[in-house]
Design a protein around this motif. Sequence first.
Motif: not given
Lengths: 302, 289
Positions: A36, A39, A265, A274, B130-132, B134
């Motif tokens: 994450p 990413l 979200i 991000t 959090l975004i990634s 998710y």
Amino acid sequence: MNKDKKNLWRKMKRFRSIYLLLLPVLIYFVVFSYYPLILGIVKSFQEVKLLGNSEFVGLENYKTVFTNSQYHQAFINSLIVGGGTFVFQFVWGLVVALVLNEIRVKILRSAFQTVTFIPYLLSWSVVGGLWITILSPTGMINGFLRLLEGAAYTPVAFMAEAGFARTIMIFTGSWKGAGYFAALFMASIVSIDGSLYEAARIDGASRIQQIRYITVPVIVPTMKVVAVLSVMGILRNFDQIFVMMNATISDKVKNLLYLIYEQGILKFNVGEATAAATVVLVATLLITQAVRKLLHYDAIYE
Amino acid sequence: MKKRGKLSNHLKGGWAVLFIVLALITAVTMFLPMWEVFVVGTSSTLDSSSAGLKLWWHEFSLEGFEYVFRVTKLAKPFLNSLFVTTTGTVIQVLLAALAGYVLIQKELPFRNAISSFIMLTMMVPGDLTLISVYQLNKQLHLLNSYQGLILNGLISGFSIMMMRNYFQTVPYTLEEAARIDGSGEFGIFARIYMPISLPGLATVFFMEYVARWNSIMLPATLVTDESLYTLPVMLKAMIMSTESTSGTSVAPDNAIMAAIIITTVPLLLIYVFAQKFLLNGISMGAVKE
């Protein structure tokens, strides 16, 4: 040289089962922590589309984050609410610890510790729900004000007044966390040798002098730890705002983490969100390092 | 020896007054809101919505509790929270113990590299990815599932480091004795390290239990299906009734307070029975950062 390599290989073979044991844990961290993170950084350079492929847009997202006024506002809100909470909570926690140390009746002492520590254990859903109700027109605060002002009193909807919003967030944040800071301070206070106070007393020091010259110096290193811990958290307060924010006060309290959540979200602005998260991450690491240096934090444990 | 009473080591005069006033203000500010929650939660709906102070019962009633179980159907979120929190915490403690034990093997090649690999994950707070996270859960089809609620945050570098620190205090002679008696690696772990480190295990367990029980951000992000809501997410939906996904009417104050009481009880039990471990864990956590 070659022999060393052979040795290492033999050792690794001996620990084969242990590596195997550790493998799930390492895989977990790769998938749920490192992936994450990477990413997120990759996405921050992309324009992510709901349909079709994402394309790289260079620093475009970062430009938006640094120039867009809603990020500015969120940053200011984070600083004011986060910083205000830290200062108030710190002072309050210190007061609680010092007061606690002066309470000699055992039952009173543990009652005081319990009542100050319980809020820290509660979820923000609980603390938020509690204060929203208490600050509502039929809540406790209006109840007290009515008692003071008589029947002609018109209740105030505190949670719907932008002017009160930040104060409320700072107060409720400190209400929840003061006992936590106090517990940290107490951990070092209880390590003080009682004979120190005794000796000071025999030398004629008053109790307040003992507090000033024995208790407080002992807590100073803990204060530094607490400061570093809190600074890392200042830009990262999500739960409280998520639970307590409403439309009328959002201008005053919506902070970076909530904005990132909202953009990433709820509105699928993944690239922008991000990028903002990456900025907060870097800022947090930098601020923490700076505060560590400033407080000579690393020297504490040498 | 003489005049013992006169030498009492207390605050005097103005300072004593100041400390007492500060103590009283703090105690009242901390206690009264919690007390009001209790009173309103056990009052009738009519009383709870009236104006004025509600610091004592006008009429004791369990209408609020009835409401949250009948209308809000809080039993499901309660069981969800209980299941997800307990399962996740137990697995976390076991894995943390295993990994912590591996990390104290002095001879283990690449031990420091593995240590740093784990510790580095503590530098990056989960809420900033959090975004990634998710998107990862979306890719793994973990959204709206118990697996997702349990798997995310299942292993934490923090717990591993706590366990490692506990294991490091176990005297080596114990291990040596067991080795001479013919215990295998796993036997040493299970029969020497685990029993001795029970306080450490308990500390990690309760710290993690409280954190998981209270977590809002992840469950609120990963779950949109109301049947999978955890207690804090449900409570949040009740408070923000305008956004209520269930479309139910505004919950009355006594129902919200009843839900708060239900969410809080397990934590109070932990505080009563495991206070020592919690306070211990908190100060260890702070020192280690």
